[in-house]
Write an enzyme that holds these catalytic residues in place. Sequence first.
Site, short mmCIF file in Angstrom:
data_model
loop_
_atom_site.label_atom_id
_atom_site.label_comp_id
_atom_site.label_asym_id
_atom_site.label_seq_id
_atom_site.Cartn_x
_atom_site.Cartn_y
_atom_site.Cartn_z
N LYS A 15 0.85 -1.19 0.00
CA LYS A 15 0.00 0.00 0.00
C LYS A 15 0.88 1.23 0.00
O LYS A 15 1.97 1.22 0.57
CB LYS A 15 -0.89 0.03 1.25
CG LYS A 15 -2.12 0.89 1.09
CD LYS A 15 -3.23 0.11 0.42
CE LYS A 15 -4.55 0.84 0.39
NZ LYS A 15 -5.64 -0.08 0.03
N GLY A 56 -21.06 6.04 5.07
CA GLY A 56 -20.20 6.53 3.99
C GLY A 56 -20.89 6.40 2.65
O GLY A 56 -21.18 5.30 2.20
N GLY A 72 -19.63 7.63 -0.28
CA GLY A 72 -18.62 8.04 -1.26
C GLY A 72 -18.64 7.13 -2.47
O GLY A 72 -19.70 6.60 -2.84
N VAL A 107 -17.73 3.99 -3.19
CA VAL A 107 -18.30 2.65 -3.06
C VAL A 107 -19.68 2.71 -2.40
O VAL A 107 -20.64 2.10 -2.88
CB VAL A 107 -17.35 1.73 -2.24
CG1 VAL A 107 -17.98 0.37 -2.02
CG2 VAL A 107 -16.01 1.59 -2.95
#
Length: 354
Positions: A80, A183, A185, A187
């Site tokens: 990552k 959330g 956003g 996704v």
Amino acid sequence: MSLQSLIEGWEGETVVVRHDRLCGAWILIAIHSTRLGPAGGGTRMRPYPDVETALRDACHLAESMTAKFALADFPMGGGKSVIMVPGKLDAGAREELLRRYGRLIHQLGGLFYTGPDIGTSPEDMDVVSETGTPYVFARTERAGGSGGSAAPTARGVYWCIRATLEHLFGDDQLGGQHVAVQGAGGVGSLLIRRLVEEGVRVTAADRDPEALAALEELAGVRTVSPEAIYGVVCDVFSPCATGGVLNARTIPRLRCRAVVGAANNQLATPEDALRLREAGILYAPDYAVNAGGAIAVVGIEAKGWTREQAEDRVRRMAHTLRELYHLAEARGITTEEAARRAVQARLAAARAPD
Ligand code: PPY
């Protein structure tokens, strides 16, 4: 914790650190494992209080990528990248930083492949790939990529929610259930749309009022404050924002039967898996649920899969999740422990890197 003790205490393979003098950003690439293949993982771009916190995030997220690919039986390792930016950069400075970042990725010569994550988009990947090709995934379709990972990630979460409902209630047909989505956003908003299309009631929260306003035209969606989302009485709580949201403070407030969401690193500590079980809540390990984006994107762009093949693989994640639920029950362990054991078995079976 110092950088030294962080790196010494980490079980991963390699950390690449670049201080970008031109704009003051830090680029931190954590390569957790290349045992199953070259490391892959998104690029997270945001401010952090300090470099140590940013590196800890990168290392922890890289470890989840190893687990994600291993559990999905996909031949990639875990890595990552975190770009710690000193506040908001203007568009030109940001693009230049992304080009310098691409050059670094290119220099690594295939040790690390990347794509978008929180704070970066497929459009950003187009810019990174100008200098970083061929190690950059999830570019826009216009630039020859597969167009981002949010849609396949959301589809993976959707299939895992169905598998979880089937495990709990013996029926995976949607209609009338209630899902609380944290959330809205990239996704989360796609997941919400899919769920309401199929007759599921959704309660949603997001820190960004604009993201919530965009949902208002959807029938079947109710919105609540970011704090209230934890206490919503529902079948499934779906964390689709940031990590660490399942903890000693929030778990006692949950009124759901299961947690199935897209966010990476949802458990604040390993003990939170036990805490969920003791609360009678079935936890779908995050990396079993949110692998759809990475798998579909890398499969389509690097392995030449068709979209149908990618969709099949994304659906197969729900099957793996069912197996984890059964394994956890049979062994009397948490679902997180069952997933961890499956990952360890895959890694142990692979040849150690030279
Ligand atoms: C994630 O699933 O968290 C990712 O980082 C997504 C990803 C990984 C590898 C390439 C492209 C996207």
